[in-house]
Design a protein around this motif. Sequence first.
Motif, PDB file in Angstrom:
ATOM      1  N   ILE A 186      57.514  -9.633  -7.013  1.00 58.80           N
ATOM      2  CA  ILE A 186      58.886 -10.110  -7.213  1.00 58.80           C
ATOM      3  C   ILE A 186      59.804  -8.968  -6.807  1.00 58.80           C
ATOM      4  N   SER A 187      60.613  -9.175  -5.774  1.00 52.53           N
ATOM      5  CA  SER A 187      61.456  -8.094  -5.248  1.00 52.53           C
ATOM      6  C   SER A 187      62.540  -7.701  -6.248  1.00 52.53           C
ATOM      7  N   TYR A 188      62.801  -6.417  -6.310  1.00 51.53           N
ATOM      8  CA  TYR A 188      63.861  -5.929  -7.197  1.00 51.53           C
ATOM      9  C   TYR A 188      65.230  -6.102  -6.532  1.00 51.53           C
ATOM     10  N   SER A 207      68.643   5.116 -10.474  1.00 46.78           N
ATOM     11  CA  SER A 207      67.250   4.769 -10.800  1.00 46.78           C
ATOM     12  C   SER A 207      66.648   3.986  -9.647  1.00 46.78           C
ATOM     13  N   GLU A 208      65.410   4.315  -9.327  1.00 48.90           N
ATOM     14  CA  GLU A 208      64.714   3.622  -8.253  1.00 48.90           C
ATOM     15  C   GLU A 208      64.292   2.230  -8.716  1.00 48.90           C
ATOM     16  N   GLY A 209      64.279   1.299  -7.782  1.00 45.01           N
ATOM     17  CA  GLY A 209      63.837  -0.057  -8.108  1.00 45.01           C
ATOM     18  C   GLY A 209      62.319  -0.163  -8.115  1.00 45.01           C
ATOM     19  N   GLU A 210      61.826  -1.149  -8.826  1.00 47.93           N
ATOM     20  CA  GLU A 210      60.379  -1.390  -8.874  1.00 47.93           C
ATOM     21  C   GLU A 210      60.134  -2.898  -8.851  1.00 47.93           C
ATOM     22  N   ASN A 211      59.288  -3.322  -7.950  1.00 47.74           N
ATOM     23  CA  ASN A 211      58.975  -4.741  -7.851  1.00 47.74           C
ATOM     24  C   ASN A 211      58.179  -5.203  -9.059  1.00 47.74           C
ATOM     25  N   ILE A 238      53.667 -11.156 -14.860  1.00 49.36           N
ATOM     26  CA  ILE A 238      52.885 -10.050 -15.419  1.00 49.36           C
ATOM     27  C   ILE A 238      53.790  -8.855 -15.695  1.00 49.36           C
ATOM     28  N   SER A 239      54.725  -8.603 -14.788  1.00 50.05           N
ATOM     29  CA  SER A 239      55.694  -7.526 -15.004  1.00 50.05           C
ATOM     30  C   SER A 239      57.005  -7.917 -14.330  1.00 50.05           C
ATOM     31  N   THR A 240      58.111  -7.610 -14.975  1.00 51.70           N
ATOM     32  CA  THR A 240      59.425  -7.960 -14.442  1.00 51.70           C
ATOM     33  C   THR A 240      59.931  -6.853 -13.522  1.00 51.70           C
TER      34      THR A 240
END
Length: 389
Positions: A186-188, A207-211, A238-240
């Motif tokens: 899921i793209s940030y 802050s860096e983005g995280e998918n 599973i993770s946002t």
Amino acid sequence: MGRTVKISAFLAISFVCMVLALYNTDVRMVLNVSYNGNNIGAVKNREQYNRAVLSVLDCVNGNGVEDVLSDPVFSIVLTKKENISSENKLANKIILNTSEIVAGYKTTVGDSSRVYLCENDSDIVAEYLSNYNVEGAVCKSSFVTELNLEKGYYLYNNIKENGTINDFLKTVPVRTVASVVRDVEISYNTIQIKDSGLTKGTVKVQSEGENGVNRLTEEVTYLDGEETDRVTLSQEVISTPQDRVILVGTSENASVAAAKAAAHSMGFIFPIPKNTLTSTSPFGDGRGHKGYDLVAPYGTPIYAVKAGTVVRASWYSGYGYCVDVDHGNGIVTRYGHASKFCVSVGDKVNQGDMIALVGSTGNSYGNHVHFEVIIGGKRVDPAPYINMD
């Protein structure tokens, strides 16, 4: 004469005694059967062997089975009672030692049937269908056409021209339904926050983005190994994703204002029709971006922002198709990722002349023009030159 009779009587009595002794020790005098040079078992008598032959004739399909059977060779042997072969076991040994008798599958599809050679003794259908299983998935494979297989024994000459069962199975389409679990990113999002504590034109990554990860459970249908349909049965996050946060400076000082005024004085026009602009990516933007990305549809005209001379109209590394225009006094403008050139090196262009068309060549994320302003060999923020500040 009397002596001969006595000897004969003695031998007869001795033989009976020996037989009785053998029976008391569970050892029997039987006929060993040699068939086609191989010992295939022991029988009580020839009648038992003949009954085994009748079993062979009954279970082998085709006419003329008697003609392919060989004559046995019998010999008297002593063996334990449990070593005497049953008629069924002997019949199987006769079949296995007769090269003209082979295993085969009678295949029935609708109202038609045909016999094919059997290549091995495994579950041929299950083994064949397992070739269509998808690794790491729960699969169910079946023939599209209803197929019935019946294993039996046949005369080789009657079915050899039909080929093997595997040859036939390859002609029947196989449908496979697989339950597949896969993870999809899921793209940030990127969020820009105005920060008065930073000078205007300054960009800082907070802050860096995280998918994130979305786990999909899908039902995928294949025909002969080629995917024909895919349906999502369920999904689980599973993770946002974590947003990428960029701070954009808004503060101005005297030197910044002077630089902006100098840029405005250049009199540049906008490099594409403004009504085609869909989004932008500014100078810097936290990734060392040294230009201004102007997103527009494929084929949108790109204009010279000011009169000058074309000094580049060629492929230029990650810029793809790139045009550079020299405006004099050490000022050059650059237009990257074009789909087509409208000028050549050495051409004199006026402000507003069409020099290229928008594209996505080189290292590009989509259709856009990467616009740069280069002064004295140094790339500067193009925003104030085209009134995007």
